[in-house]
Design a protein around this motif. Structure first.
Motif, PDB file in Angstrom:
ATOM      1  N   GLY A  97       0.814  -1.220   0.000  1.00 49.67           N
ATOM      2  CA  GLY A  97       0.000   0.000   0.000  1.00 49.67           C
ATOM      3  C   GLY A  97       0.848   1.271   0.000  1.00 49.67           C
ATOM      4  N   THR A  98       2.167   1.108   0.313  1.00 52.45           N
ATOM      5  CA  THR A  98       3.062   2.278   0.371  1.00 52.45           C
ATOM      6  C   THR A  98       3.374   2.797  -1.038  1.00 52.45           C
ATOM      7  OG1 THR A  98       4.110   1.341   2.340  1.00 52.45           O
ATOM      8  CG2 THR A  98       5.367   3.035   1.182  1.00 52.45           C
ATOM      9  N   LEU A  99       3.517   4.110  -1.160  1.00 51.61           N
ATOM     10  CA  LEU A  99       3.988   4.725  -2.407  1.00 51.61           C
ATOM     11  C   LEU A  99       5.490   4.970  -2.277  1.00 51.61           C
ATOM     12  CD1 LEU A  99       1.226   7.434  -3.066  1.00 51.61           C
ATOM     13  CD2 LEU A  99       1.365   5.107  -3.990  1.00 51.61           C
ATOM     14  N   VAL A 100       6.228   4.634  -3.337  1.00 50.07           N
ATOM     15  CA  VAL A 100       7.687   4.791  -3.329  1.00 50.07           C
ATOM     16  C   VAL A 100       8.114   5.591  -4.559  1.00 50.07           C
ATOM     17  CG1 VAL A 100       9.916   3.585  -3.173  1.00 50.07           C
ATOM     18  CG2 VAL A 100       7.859   2.479  -2.278  1.00 50.07           C
ATOM     19  N   LEU A 101       9.113   6.446  -4.366  1.00 41.53           N
ATOM     20  CA  LEU A 101       9.675   7.248  -5.445  1.00 41.53           C
ATOM     21  C   LEU A 101      11.102   6.756  -5.684  1.00 41.53           C
ATOM     22  CD1 LEU A 101       9.068   9.843  -7.106  1.00 41.53           C
ATOM     23  CD2 LEU A 101      10.042  11.146  -5.214  1.00 41.53           C
ATOM     24  N   ASP A 103      14.878   6.033  -6.874  1.00 36.27           N
ATOM     25  CA  ASP A 103      15.904   6.915  -7.449  1.00 36.27           C
ATOM     26  C   ASP A 103      16.946   6.137  -8.241  1.00 36.27           C
ATOM     27  OD1 ASP A 103      16.933   5.751  -5.121  1.00 36.27           O
ATOM     28  OD2 ASP A 103      18.263   7.438  -4.708  1.00 36.27           O
ATOM     29  N   GLN A 104      16.896   4.810  -8.179  1.00 40.17           N
ATOM     30  CA  GLN A 104      17.849   3.995  -8.934  1.00 40.17           C
ATOM     31  C   GLN A 104      17.162   2.751  -9.493  1.00 40.17           C
ATOM     32  OE1 GLN A 104      20.953   4.131 -10.102  1.00 40.17           O
ATOM     33  NE2 GLN A 104      21.220   6.218  -9.366  1.00 40.17           N
ATOM     34  N   ILE A 105      17.791   2.169 -10.508  1.00 38.48           N
ATOM     35  CA  ILE A 105      17.253   0.953 -11.140  1.00 38.48           C
ATOM     36  C   ILE A 105      18.386  -0.049 -11.329  1.00 38.48           C
ATOM     37  CG2 ILE A 105      16.143  -0.018 -13.207  1.00 38.48           C
ATOM     38  CD1 ILE A 105      15.228   2.704 -14.006  1.00 38.48           C
ATOM     39  N   ILE A 106      18.063  -1.322 -11.172  1.00 40.22           N
ATOM     40  CA  ILE A 106      18.943  -2.386 -11.680  1.00 40.22           C
ATOM     41  C   ILE A 106      18.098  -3.194 -12.658  1.00 40.22           C
ATOM     42  CG2 ILE A 106      20.472  -4.305 -11.119  1.00 40.22           C
ATOM     43  CD1 ILE A 106      20.604  -3.289  -8.235  1.00 40.22           C
ATOM     44  N   ASP A 107      18.648  -3.427 -13.838  1.00 39.04           N
ATOM     45  CA  ASP A 107      17.882  -4.073 -14.914  1.00 39.04           C
ATOM     46  C   ASP A 107      18.254  -5.553 -15.025  1.00 39.04           C
ATOM     47  OD1 ASP A 107      16.352  -4.598 -17.117  1.00 39.04           O
ATOM     48  OD2 ASP A 107      17.555  -3.424 -18.517  1.00 39.04           O
ATOM     49  N   TYR A 108      17.297  -6.428 -14.749  1.00 36.01           N
ATOM     50  CA  TYR A 108      17.507  -7.879 -14.910  1.00 36.01           C
ATOM     51  C   TYR A 108      16.659  -8.434 -16.051  1.00 36.01           C
ATOM     52  CZ  TYR A 108      19.301  -7.373 -10.122  1.00 36.01           C
ATOM     53  OH  TYR A 108      19.993  -6.970  -9.013  1.00 36.01           O
ATOM     54  N   THR A 109      16.053  -7.565 -16.845  1.00 39.84           N
ATOM     55  CA  THR A 109      15.192  -8.051 -17.925  1.00 39.84           C
ATOM     56  C   THR A 109      16.054  -8.531 -19.088  1.00 39.84           C
ATOM     57  OG1 THR A 109      14.966  -5.892 -19.023  1.00 39.84           O
ATOM     58  CG2 THR A 109      13.373  -6.418 -17.282  1.00 39.84           C
ATOM     59  N   TYR A 110      15.478  -9.297 -19.974  1.00 41.71           N
ATOM     60  CA  TYR A 110      16.208  -9.766 -21.159  1.00 41.71           C
ATOM     61  C   TYR A 110      15.225  -9.955 -22.315  1.00 41.71           C
ATOM     62  CZ  TYR A 110      14.506 -14.001 -18.901  1.00 41.71           C
ATOM     63  OH  TYR A 110      13.702 -14.918 -18.272  1.00 41.71           O
ATOM     64  N   GLY A 111      15.765  -9.892 -23.522  1.00 43.26           N
ATOM     65  CA  GLY A 111      14.963 -10.173 -24.722  1.00 43.26           C
ATOM     66  C   GLY A 111      13.920  -9.103 -25.017  1.00 43.26           C
ATOM     67  N   ALA A 153       7.650   7.189   0.275  1.00 40.56           N
ATOM     68  CA  ALA A 153       9.047   6.841   0.569  1.00 40.56           C
ATOM     69  C   ALA A 153       9.914   7.535  -0.479  1.00 40.56           C
ATOM     70  CB  ALA A 153       9.227   5.327   0.534  1.00 40.56           C
ATOM     71  N   PRO A 154      10.863   8.379  -0.061  1.00 40.96           N
ATOM     72  CA  PRO A 154      11.495   9.322  -0.994  1.00 40.96           C
ATOM     73  C   PRO A 154      12.567   8.735  -1.899  1.00 40.96           C
ATOM     74  CG  PRO A 154      12.369   9.650   1.208  1.00 40.96           C
ATOM     75  CD  PRO A 154      11.311   8.597   1.321  1.00 40.96           C
ATOM     76  N   ARG A 155      12.993   7.512  -1.652  1.00 41.77           N
ATOM     77  CA  ARG A 155      13.991   6.909  -2.541  1.00 41.77           C
ATOM     78  C   ARG A 155      13.945   5.397  -2.421  1.00 41.77           C
ATOM     79  NH1 ARG A 155      16.417   8.867   1.772  1.00 41.77           N
ATOM     80  NH2 ARG A 155      16.444  10.912   0.845  1.00 41.77           N
ATOM     81  N   GLY A 156      14.631   4.736  -3.354  1.00 37.16           N
ATOM     82  CA  GLY A 156      14.701   3.278  -3.328  1.00 37.16           C
ATOM     83  C   GLY A 156      15.272   2.785  -4.643  1.00 37.16           C
ATOM     84  N   THR A 157      15.855   1.608  -4.600  1.00 35.79           N
ATOM     85  CA  THR A 157      16.401   1.009  -5.819  1.00 35.79           C
ATOM     86  C   THR A 157      15.411  -0.017  -6.355  1.00 35.79           C
ATOM     87  OG1 THR A 157      18.685   1.418  -5.183  1.00 35.79           O
ATOM     88  CG2 THR A 157      18.324  -0.363  -6.757  1.00 35.79           C
ATOM     89  N   TYR A 158      15.026   0.188  -7.607  1.00 37.59           N
ATOM     90  CA  TYR A 158      14.015  -0.643  -8.282  1.00 37.59           C
ATOM     91  C   TYR A 158      14.723  -1.740  -9.071  1.00 37.59           C
ATOM     92  CZ  TYR A 158      10.117  -1.630 -11.564  1.00 37.59           C
ATOM     93  OH  TYR A 158       9.124  -2.218 -12.308  1.00 37.59           O
ATOM     94  N   ALA A 159      14.437  -2.992  -8.778  1.00 39.77           N
ATOM     95  CA  ALA A 159      14.968  -4.111  -9.563  1.00 39.77           C
ATOM     96  C   ALA A 159      13.919  -4.486 -10.608  1.00 39.77           C
ATOM     97  CB  ALA A 159      15.245  -5.300  -8.653  1.00 39.77           C
ATOM     98  N   ALA A 160      14.304  -4.408 -11.884  1.00 37.70           N
ATOM     99  CA  ALA A 160      13.362  -4.757 -12.961  1.00 37.70           C
ATOM    100  C   ALA A 160      13.594  -6.206 -13.373  1.00 37.70           C
ATOM    101  CB  ALA A 160      13.565  -3.827 -14.155  1.00 37.70           C
ATOM    102  N   ALA A 180      18.725  -3.859  -3.971  1.00 38.10           N
ATOM    103  CA  ALA A 180      17.380  -3.460  -4.395  1.00 38.10           C
ATOM    104  C   ALA A 180      16.422  -3.368  -3.211  1.00 38.10           C
ATOM    105  CB  ALA A 180      16.849  -4.458  -5.421  1.00 38.10           C
ATOM    106  N   ASP A 181      15.522  -2.388  -3.269  1.00 38.80           N
ATOM    107  CA  ASP A 181      14.484  -2.214  -2.245  1.00 38.80           C
ATOM    108  C   ASP A 181      13.129  -2.705  -2.709  1.00 38.80           C
ATOM    109  OD1 ASP A 181      15.933  -0.554  -0.176  1.00 38.80           O
ATOM    110  OD2 ASP A 181      16.265   0.661  -1.981  1.00 38.80           O
ATOM    111  N   ILE A 182      12.878  -2.556  -4.015  1.00 37.71           N
ATOM    112  CA  ILE A 182      11.586  -2.959  -4.577  1.00 37.71           C
ATOM    113  C   ILE A 182      11.834  -3.722  -5.870  1.00 37.71           C
ATOM    114  CG2 ILE A 182      10.132  -1.151  -3.535  1.00 37.71           C
ATOM    115  CD1 ILE A 182      10.542   0.584  -5.969  1.00 37.71           C
ATOM    116  N   VAL A 183      10.839  -4.530  -6.256  1.00 36.51           N
ATOM    117  CA  VAL A 183      10.999  -5.339  -7.470  1.00 36.51           C
ATOM    118  C   VAL A 183       9.715  -5.252  -8.289  1.00 36.51           C
ATOM    119  CG1 VAL A 183      10.347  -7.436  -6.165  1.00 36.51           C
ATOM    120  CG2 VAL A 183      11.503  -7.668  -8.372  1.00 36.51           C
ATOM    121  N   GLY A 184       9.908  -5.043  -9.597  1.00 31.45           N
ATOM    122  CA  GLY A 184       8.756  -4.959 -10.497  1.00 31.45           C
ATOM    123  C   GLY A 184       9.157  -5.438 -11.886  1.00 31.45           C
ATOM    124  N   MET A 185       8.172  -5.580 -12.758  1.00 32.52           N
ATOM    125  CA  MET A 185       8.446  -6.180 -14.072  1.00 32.52           C
ATOM    126  C   MET A 185       8.394  -5.186 -15.225  1.00 32.52           C
ATOM    127  SD  MET A 185       6.105  -9.575 -13.570  1.00 32.52           S
ATOM    128  CE  MET A 185       6.111 -10.476 -12.031  1.00 32.52           C
TER     129      MET A 185
END
Ligand code: HPA
Length: 245
Positions: A97-101, A103-111, A153-160, A180-185
């Protein structure tokens, strides 16, 4: 003049607080975007809304035509893009339910078609991506949250990650070790394509669940839907107060 687009993610295929003025079907050299562009007003401000997964939520994260979406937004004269992304929390301080903003990304996607460069015989260009999100737009979102009286939440690293399956517990432990703090696709390649086109882009991430292995049991879709509902209600309120300057 700034032109703001909102890309809706899971739980946000319709912006209930959008007064629709016009729909525009777009075609691009990269194919068709996820849906027609919806022109309208949110909180009295002009926006263009694009549901990333299509109006009926039928396009999975790995099949989204990110190139066509970003190209079409640019064609429509968009300068700023707020991307709404559903995520799982790796950092357990970020409750569902928390909203996060992020500030960084790590990219694990492929293809996925991840660049506009290389399909035409032109010199290779390397974009700077040190700070993947546009700071000016992140500030607009922070201001919007405080005007709406919402916690963000003012920052966090997003793992894709690639999806469409959720991660294993071991994968989440690895992402956590990576920082990473959060993970999304859906965070990538969208953010990088936006940067290639010179768009000011920021993510408003909505925590839908604790990531795999972070709590007892399995990831339950009904619980996700419930948290997404409360998170996206907050995201809509915030968006009414987010006005690019
Ligand atoms: N993992 C990846 N993507 C997600 C999750 C998750 O746990 N929750 C919402 N999107």
């Amino acid at each position: 003049m700034k032109t703001l687009a909102i890309i809706g993610g899971s739980g946000l295929t319709h912006l209930r607080n959008l007064t629709v003025r016009e729909r525009r079907v777009m075609r691009t050299p990269y194919g068709e975007p996820s849906a027609p562009m919806v022109y309208g007003l949110v909180g009295g401000h002009e926006v263009i809304f694009l549901p990333r997964h299509g109006h009926g939520h039928t396009i999975p994260p790995h099949s989204v035509n990110y190139q066509a979406n970003m190209w079409a937004l640019k064609e429509c004269g968009v300068s700023d893009v707020i991307a709404v992304n559903a995520v799982g929390a790796i950092n357990t301080a970020l409750a569902p339910g928390t909203l996060v903003l992020p500030d960084q990304i790590i990219d694990y996607t492929y293809g996925r078609a991840h660049t506009f460069f290389g399909s035409h015989p032109e010199p290779v260009t390397h974009i700077d991506f040190t700070h993947p999100y546009c700071e000016a737009l992140r500030e607009v979102l922070r201001d919007g949250a405080s005007r709406a009286g919402l916690a963000l939440a003012p920052r966090g690293t997003y793992a894709a990650t690639q999806g469409p399956r959720f991660e294993t517990a071991a994968e989440i432990r690895k992402l956590e070790r990576d920082g990473a703090d959060i993970v999304g696709m859906t965070g990538m390649p969208e953010a990088a394509l936006a940067r290639e086109l010179g768009l000011c882009y920021a993510s408003l991430s909505v925590v839908a669940n604790y990531a795999a292995g972070k709590v007892e049991g399995e990831i339950d879709l009904r619980t996700i839907e419930r948290h997404l509902e409360s998170g996206t209600t907050k995201a809509r309120m915030l968006l009414e107060h987010a006005i690019p300057r």
